[in-house]
Design a protein around this motif. Sequence first.
Motif, PDB file in Angstrom:
ATOM      1  N   GLY A 165       0.888  -1.168   0.000  1.00 39.31           N
ATOM      2  CA  GLY A 165       0.000   0.000   0.000  1.00 39.31           C
ATOM      3  C   GLY A 165       0.917   1.207   0.000  1.00 39.31           C
ATOM      4  O   GLY A 165       2.138   1.067  -0.098  1.00 39.31           O
TER       5      GLY A 165
ATOM      6  N   GLY B 263      -5.126   3.618  -2.121  1.00 33.46           N
ATOM      7  CA  GLY B 263      -4.374   4.805  -2.517  1.00 33.46           C
ATOM      8  C   GLY B 263      -3.274   4.471  -3.514  1.00 33.46           C
ATOM      9  O   GLY B 263      -3.169   5.049  -4.583  1.00 33.46           O
ATOM     10  N   MET B 264      -2.476   3.483  -3.169  1.00 36.68           N
ATOM     11  CA  MET B 264      -1.264   3.214  -3.924  1.00 36.68           C
ATOM     12  C   MET B 264      -1.508   2.894  -5.393  1.00 36.68           C
ATOM     13  O   MET B 264      -0.760   3.323  -6.266  1.00 36.68           O
TER      14      MET B 264
ATOM     15  N   HIS C  24       1.204  -8.702   0.809  1.00 34.45           N
ATOM     16  CA  HIS C  24      -0.066  -7.982   0.913  1.00 34.45           C
ATOM     17  C   HIS C  24      -1.036  -8.654   1.900  1.00 34.45           C
ATOM     18  O   HIS C  24      -1.436  -9.799   1.695  1.00 34.45           O
TER      19      HIS C  24
HETATM   20  C1  LIG Z   1      -0.821  -9.838  -3.898  1.00 37.66           C
HETATM   21  C2  LIG Z   1      -1.060  -8.463  -4.389  1.00 37.66           C
HETATM   22  N1  LIG Z   1      -2.290  -8.138  -4.859  1.00 37.66           N
HETATM   23  C3  LIG Z   1      -2.529  -6.894  -5.293  1.00 37.66           C
HETATM   24  C4  LIG Z   1      -1.559  -5.957  -5.264  1.00 37.66           C
HETATM   25  C5  LIG Z   1      -1.829  -4.569  -5.790  1.00 37.66           C
HETATM   26  N2  LIG Z   1      -1.997  -3.628  -4.689  1.00 37.66           N
HETATM   27  C6  LIG Z   1      -0.973  -2.848  -4.288  1.00 37.66           C
HETATM   28  S1  LIG Z   1      -1.405  -1.810  -3.066  1.00 37.66           S
HETATM   29  C7  LIG Z   1      -2.992  -2.364  -3.078  1.00 37.66           C
HETATM   30  C8  LIG Z   1      -4.029  -1.808  -2.157  1.00 37.66           C
HETATM   31  C9  LIG Z   1      -3.554  -0.670  -1.342  1.00 37.66           C
HETATM   32  O1  LIG Z   1      -4.597  -0.125  -0.629  1.00 37.66           O
HETATM   33  P1  LIG Z   1      -4.548   0.093   0.928  1.00 37.66           P
HETATM   34  O2  LIG Z   1      -4.153  -1.151   1.616  1.00 37.66           O
HETATM   35  O3  LIG Z   1      -5.840   0.683   1.332  1.00 37.66           O
HETATM   36  O4  LIG Z   1      -3.329   1.104   1.139  1.00 37.66           O
HETATM   37  P2  LIG Z   1      -3.259   2.656   0.821  1.00 37.66           P
HETATM   38  O5  LIG Z   1      -2.392   2.753  -0.372  1.00 37.66           O
HETATM   39  O6  LIG Z   1      -4.646   3.157   0.588  1.00 37.66           O
HETATM   40  O7  LIG Z   1      -2.634   3.245   2.032  1.00 37.66           O
HETATM   41  C10 LIG Z   1      -3.158  -3.362  -4.021  1.00 37.66           C
HETATM   42  C11 LIG Z   1      -4.435  -4.048  -4.285  1.00 37.66           C
HETATM   43  C12 LIG Z   1      -0.284  -6.322  -4.773  1.00 37.66           C
HETATM   44  N3  LIG Z   1       0.719  -5.456  -4.687  1.00 37.66           N
HETATM   45  N4  LIG Z   1      -0.066  -7.577  -4.342  1.00 37.66           N
END
Ligand SMILES: Cc1ncc(C[n+]2csc(CCOP(=O)(O)OP(=O)(O)O)c2C)c(N)n1
Lengths: 84, 472
Positions: B60, B135-136, B78
């Motif tokens: 993220g 966000g990311m 993740h």
């Molecule tokens: C196994 C895997 N699935 C999907 C992703 C793509 N991915 C990267 S960050 C993210 C979600 C980030 O959202 P959040 O946890 O709300 O963090 P934020 O950036 O909002 O702080 C996803 C789905 C990944 N990196 N690895």
Amino acid sequence: MVEKGGLEKAKVIIREDECKGCGLCIEACPVDVLFEQNVLNRMGYHPAGYKGEGCTGCGICFYQCPEPGAITVFKKGYVEEEVT
Amino acid sequence: MAKIIRKSDSFYPIYEHKSGAKDVTHYCPGCGHGVLHKLIAEALDDFQIRDRTILMSPVGCSVFAYYYFRVGNIQCSHGRAPAVATGIKRVFPESIVISYQGDGDLAAIGGNNIIQAANRGENITVFFVNNAIYGMTGGQMAPTTLVGQKTTTSPRGRSVANEGYPVAVSEMLATLKAPVYIERVALTDAKNTNKVRHAVRKALQIQIENKGFSLVEVLSACPSGWKMTPVQAKQWITDYMCKQFPLGVFRDTSAEIEPSPAVKNEFISHDLFKKLDIPDKPFRAVKSETPPVNYQNPRLKIAGFGGQGILLLGLGIAQAGMQMGYQVSWIPSYGPEMRGGTANCHVNLSNKRIGSPVVSQPSTLIAMNLPSLEKFECEVIPGGLIIYDSSLINRPPARKDVEVLGIPATKIADDLGNTRIANMVILGAYIARTSIIPRQVVVDTLPVFIKRKNLVPLNVKAVDKGIEYVSQ
Ligand SMILES: Cc1ncc(C[n+]2csc(CCOP(=O)(O)OP(=O)(O)O)c2C)c(N)n1
Ligand code: SF4
Ligand code: SF4
Ligand code: SF4
Ligand SMILES: [Mg+2]
């Protein structure tokens, strides 16, 4: 820069180069002594600045600011300290 | 309180991240992550726990937290931060373990991880940044996206009919018995930010006192993802997020629990052996016999029907090899159905470190049924060895460039009164042909991997029959 300690007045220092110009500190300052500067910093943001007078040292701006090092707040009567 | 409020010592003076200036974070202007980082860092300073803190950063936007926090850092896959945190905390109970996670990380892909860690009452502190969005990756819908909120993947606004309701993580986890402290706070005005500060400190204090699991859900601005200015974004938290995610304490039993010291689990190896029923003496590190060159460092594939004890046979060879001081590996591969399906396993015994446990070119194939022989015969290296159960396989291997040993293992086992020990007959045949493991080592190791101890003598008999057959 060496700040002389025991000063009677509180103050705030903003490192302009670390400021991302989000404006949260300006919005939050209860006595409205912060402002958005016209200049652009190295990242292309308009950094916040201190009007130079009136800071109470409450620290609110520090806790609104997302950047770890952008804001330093000196409370009234702070001791001698080297600030770089 | 300190007279000067400034950057915490728990941040690195400079951040060794790859892009951008080394004295600023990578976060967007007005991002809540930065503020929460500051509140955590300040608490680490004040509680003097920086030196024993280990922070799990998620996937993220906060993936790079390890560039900022001057603590032990692990970047977890993740959603798996609570599982990694569990392992770390259990091995180092005196450490302060922080799981820092976003809403996509914690509530989507890692939803089950956090539930199980909370339910086990792991003595860790979770900081959960709920910004109602991914966000990311550019602003996709998260489990926590508000009803009606527009994101790149809910362009008309989240609809309950299509995407369901926002997941209220704090409320949900508060239905579990184990958690000690769960609070939802919001990074908005000075008053609420102060509450976040207190919640952060309280959650860490609970871990310091070894009271158990705590989670602080922090409603946090993502001006970029929400397409708002930082000031608007904060207002949006107050006007909308706090309505759908009410602030408050959902669990707090911390006052009822006595502080206790961290209990270190000491690793006592001979104790472990006893518990695993392994003879409490050092492994024989010396190989008592040197097998002929072509049998050294064998890479085995062992295959047959499920139920023939294929995996156990592999385990037996690996276990005995380990006893001999070899590097060993064993990996099973199950067919889709357990019984009646096919099963195979890969075993390595080696004088050197084993690079991959996968055996794609076996030096020895043990085939206990025809489909296995047909499938794997071609994989055996030239000059390799094929051992097959000639009572079940009615045609010998076709390969001419390999050594072949057929043994009616199932028939022999049947004569001993139990067809299920054909695998041990094969084991006997294998060690007799290759001299890779002395009989005595196998006999010593049998009780380790045969669960029903009363069957050990019969298994020894079967091994001996296999040895006898080959020696004739
Ligand atoms: C196994 C895997 N699935 C999907 C992703 C793509 N991915 C990267 S960050 C993210 C979600 C980030 O959202 P959040 O946890 O709300 O963090 P934020 O950036 O909002 O702080 C996803 C789905 C990944 N990196 N690895
Ligand atoms: S410390 Fe308080 S008074 Fe001084 S600039 Fe910051 S918010 Fe304003
Ligand atoms: S809150 Fe920080 S980054 Fe934002 S304008 Fe003020 S000093 Fe700059
Ligand atoms: S995308 Fe959102 S969460 Fe990520 S750094 Fe920018 S403002 Fe923060
Ligand atoms: Mg998010």
